[in-house]
Design an enzyme around this catalytic site. Structure first.
Site, PDB file in Angstrom:
ATOM      1  N   ASP A 150      -0.111  30.726  55.263  1.00  0.00           N
ATOM      2  CA  ASP A 150      -1.564  30.690  54.975  1.00  0.00           C
ATOM      3  C   ASP A 150      -2.769  30.723  55.524  1.00  0.00           C
ATOM      4  O   ASP A 150      -4.258  31.161  55.835  1.00  0.00           O
ATOM      5  CB  ASP A 150      -1.473  28.461  54.292  1.00  0.00           C
ATOM      6  N   HIS A 180       0.525  22.948  51.629  1.00  0.00           N
ATOM      7  CA  HIS A 180       0.741  23.930  51.737  1.00  0.00           C
ATOM      8  C   HIS A 180       1.669  24.197  50.163  1.00  0.00           C
ATOM      9  O   HIS A 180       2.791  24.072  49.194  1.00  0.00           O
ATOM     10  CB  HIS A 180       1.921  24.440  51.866  1.00  0.00           C
TER      11      HIS A 180
HETATM   12  P1  NAI Z   1      15.910  33.828  47.081  1.00  0.00           P
HETATM   13  O1  NAI Z   1      16.595  33.322  45.391  1.00  0.00           O
HETATM   14  O2  NAI Z   1      15.452  35.397  47.336  1.00  0.00           O
HETATM   15  O3  NAI Z   1      16.624  33.047  48.484  1.00  0.00           O
HETATM   16  C1  NAI Z   1      17.169  32.418  48.321  1.00  0.00           C
HETATM   17  C2  NAI Z   1      18.522  32.199  49.301  1.00  0.00           C
HETATM   18  O4  NAI Z   1      18.815  30.922  49.192  1.00  0.00           O
HETATM   19  C3  NAI Z   1      19.316  32.901  48.387  1.00  0.00           C
HETATM   20  O5  NAI Z   1      20.146  33.627  48.917  1.00  0.00           O
HETATM   21  C4  NAI Z   1      20.400  31.085  48.155  1.00  0.00           C
HETATM   22  O6  NAI Z   1      21.878  31.918  47.931  1.00  0.00           O
HETATM   23  C5  NAI Z   1      20.200  30.587  49.305  1.00  0.00           C
HETATM   24  N1  NAI Z   1      20.388  29.145  49.176  1.00  0.00           N
HETATM   25  C6  NAI Z   1      20.571  28.401  47.824  1.00  0.00           C
HETATM   26  N2  NAI Z   1      21.503  27.540  47.712  1.00  0.00           N
HETATM   27  C7  NAI Z   1      21.659  27.522  49.665  1.00  0.00           C
HETATM   28  C8  NAI Z   1      22.449  26.312  49.636  1.00  0.00           C
HETATM   29  N3  NAI Z   1      22.988  25.145  49.428  1.00  0.00           N
HETATM   30  N4  NAI Z   1      22.445  26.475  51.275  1.00  0.00           N
HETATM   31  C9  NAI Z   1      22.255  28.197  51.981  1.00  0.00           C
HETATM   32  N5  NAI Z   1      21.980  29.054  51.129  1.00  0.00           N
HETATM   33  C10 NAI Z   1      21.488  28.614  49.804  1.00  0.00           C
HETATM   34  O7  NAI Z   1      14.395  33.374  47.375  1.00  0.00           O
HETATM   35  P2  NAI Z   1      12.898  33.480  48.835  1.00  0.00           P
HETATM   36  O8  NAI Z   1      12.086  34.045  48.367  1.00  0.00           O
HETATM   37  O9  NAI Z   1      13.659  33.653  49.838  1.00  0.00           O
HETATM   38  O10 NAI Z   1      12.439  31.902  48.470  1.00  0.00           O
HETATM   39  C11 NAI Z   1      13.328  30.776  49.235  1.00  0.00           C
HETATM   40  C12 NAI Z   1      12.364  29.379  49.439  1.00  0.00           C
HETATM   41  O11 NAI Z   1      11.285  29.925  49.841  1.00  0.00           O
HETATM   42  C13 NAI Z   1      11.828  29.187  48.522  1.00  0.00           C
HETATM   43  O12 NAI Z   1      12.142  27.872  47.974  1.00  0.00           O
HETATM   44  C14 NAI Z   1      10.105  29.325  47.759  1.00  0.00           C
HETATM   45  O13 NAI Z   1       9.710  29.169  47.554  1.00  0.00           O
HETATM   46  C15 NAI Z   1      10.110  29.249  49.870  1.00  0.00           C
HETATM   47  N6  NAI Z   1       8.584  29.765  49.734  1.00  0.00           N
HETATM   48  C16 NAI Z   1       7.856  29.092  50.981  1.00  0.00           C
HETATM   49  C17 NAI Z   1       7.303  29.910  51.572  1.00  0.00           C
HETATM   50  C18 NAI Z   1       5.718  29.276  52.663  1.00  0.00           C
HETATM   51  O14 NAI Z   1       4.518  29.887  53.053  1.00  0.00           O
HETATM   52  N7  NAI Z   1       6.598  28.132  52.972  1.00  0.00           N
HETATM   53  C19 NAI Z   1       6.585  31.161  50.935  1.00  0.00           C
HETATM   54  C20 NAI Z   1       7.240  31.894  50.010  1.00  0.00           C
HETATM   55  C21 NAI Z   1       8.194  31.112  49.705  1.00  0.00           C
END
Ligand code: NAI
Length: 340
Positions: A150, A180
């Site tokens: 942000d 957030h």
């Molecule tokens: P993605 O689906 O591309 O990657 C998530 C990864 O987590 C996958 O490789 C999956 O296999 C893994 N995963 C699932 N369950 C798991 C477990 N129990 N243990 C370890 N790994 C596990 O998703 P992406 O795009 O990387 O987003 C991840 C998270 O980050 C989402 O919740 C998203 O909303 C959040 N996010 C947060 C932001 C922020 O500003 N804080 C900004 C953008 C996304």
């Protein structure tokens, strides 16, 4: 300095892991995911930097092995949003993932810094804190919800409105407080960029704030069902993590201690200097909020509550909305652990 990335094979996890592999402050990088961690690990291990890479899947106690001796654990594990979803829609799946990863942290590396990226951050950070409390290893100075994207976005968007074209995005450090998601996000442009902000019309100010609050939707829409922000998030997560790592490394090598301030979503525990003052100025007993944290080698040393003395009336109204919306998000996270 050992860093573990949980969710390392994902859209955020991969570029984030790359940035850690390039950092001169990281000696060991441990990758954990339920799929494809070894593939990402093998790929990164070919990069000619000193940082050692190891990778783990859940089998054979992989989580514990990945976390052993970690100094910092960063968590982008879980599902991201699709068009039409709010961050809160992710709760059902991501809450359990975060709880289980935190149990691993509590049992294996309870003294590590923990940075939570997985959404909904407003609720996942309370989950982490509650689990660590259950295990009697909770240290509020070391648990951070990553809201830095942000700030990164605010710096970028305000620089685009500089009619003199004199400033660069990296010249800004706009404080962003609250939570957030949507209206819980409160960028304080009147403090971070007073000159540019005061030159804007009321309509421009409103649309700038709205853009920051809903910037994630821009990316979700543009990716058309293939996820949310990943590259900008990896940048933002790494930027915060590296600040924390640098302070810890400098202190262990006896270099001059310094401190930096960064806005992060934390537990406003009474033990943190300035927390009670911040809550008093908010006129609220809210227990989680993104606040300007003064960071030292062991995490948060103080919350800078003086920021609330400088805000204008419009920002004060935005904060009230943020506080009201955050309460149920926080309660949801806390109850999830209590009812487990
Ligand atoms: P993605 O689906 O591309 O990657 C998530 C990864 O987590 C996958 O490789 C999956 O296999 C893994 N995963 C699932 N369950 C798991 C477990 N129990 N243990 C370890 N790994 C596990 O998703 P992406 O795009 O990387 O987003 C991840 C998270 O980050 C989402 O919740 C998203 O909303 C959040 N996010 C947060 C932001 C922020 O500003 N804080 C900004 C953008 C996304």
């Amino acid at each position: 300095m050992k860093v573990t990335v949980c969710g390392a094979a994902g859209g955020i996890g991969q570029p984030l892991s790359l940035l850690f592999k390039l950092s001169p402050y990281v000696d060991e990088l441990s990758l954990y995911d339920v799929v494809n961690a070894p593939g990402v690990g093998a790929d990164l291990a070919h990069i000619c930097t000193k940082c050692k890479v190891s990778s783990y899947l859940p089998a054979n106690d992989g989580l514990k092995k990945s976390l052993e001796n970690s100094d910092l654990v960063i968590i982008p594990a879980g599902i991201p949003r699709k068009p039409g979803m709010t961050r809160d829609d992710l709760f059902k799946i991501n809450a359990g993932i975060i709880r289980d990863l935190t149990i691993g942290i509590a049992e294996t590396c309870p003294n590590a810094f923990v940075l939570i990226i997985s959404n909904p951050v407003n609720s996942t950070v309370p989950i982490v804190c509650e689990v660590l409390k259950k295990y009697n290893v909770f240290n509020p100075n070391k648990i951070f919800g990553v809201t830095n994207l942000d700030i990164v976005r605010s710096n970028t968007f305000i620089s685009q409105l500089d009619s003199t074209n004199q400033s660069k995005p990296e010249d800004f450090n706009i404080p962003v407080i609250g939570g957030h998601s949507g209206e819980t996000i409160v960028p304080l442009f009147s403090i971070g960029a007073p000159q540019i902000y005061s030159s804007l019309s009321s309509q421009q100010k409103a649309s700038l704030i709205n853009r920051v609050q809903y910037a994630g939707d821009e990316v979700v829409k543009a990716k058309d069902g293939k996820g949310s922000a990943t590259l900008s998030m990896a940048y933002a997560g790494f930027e915060l993590a590296e600040k924390i790592i640098k302070l810890a490394v400098q202190s262990s090598s006896n270099s001059t201690d310094s401190s930096v301030t960064a806005c992060c979503y934390i537990n406003l525990a009474d033990s943190i200097n300035g927390a009670a003052d911040f809550k008093q100025k908010l006129n609220s007993d809210i227990n989680f909020f993104s606040v300007p944290c003064v960071l030292g080698p062991n995490g948060v040393t103080e919350i800078d509550s003086s920021i609330l003395d400088k805000i204008n009336n419009d920002e004060s109204d935005l904060i009230k909305v943020s506080v009201d919306q955050l309460y149920p998000n926080i309660t949801k996270g806390i109850n999830f652990v209590k009812n487990y």
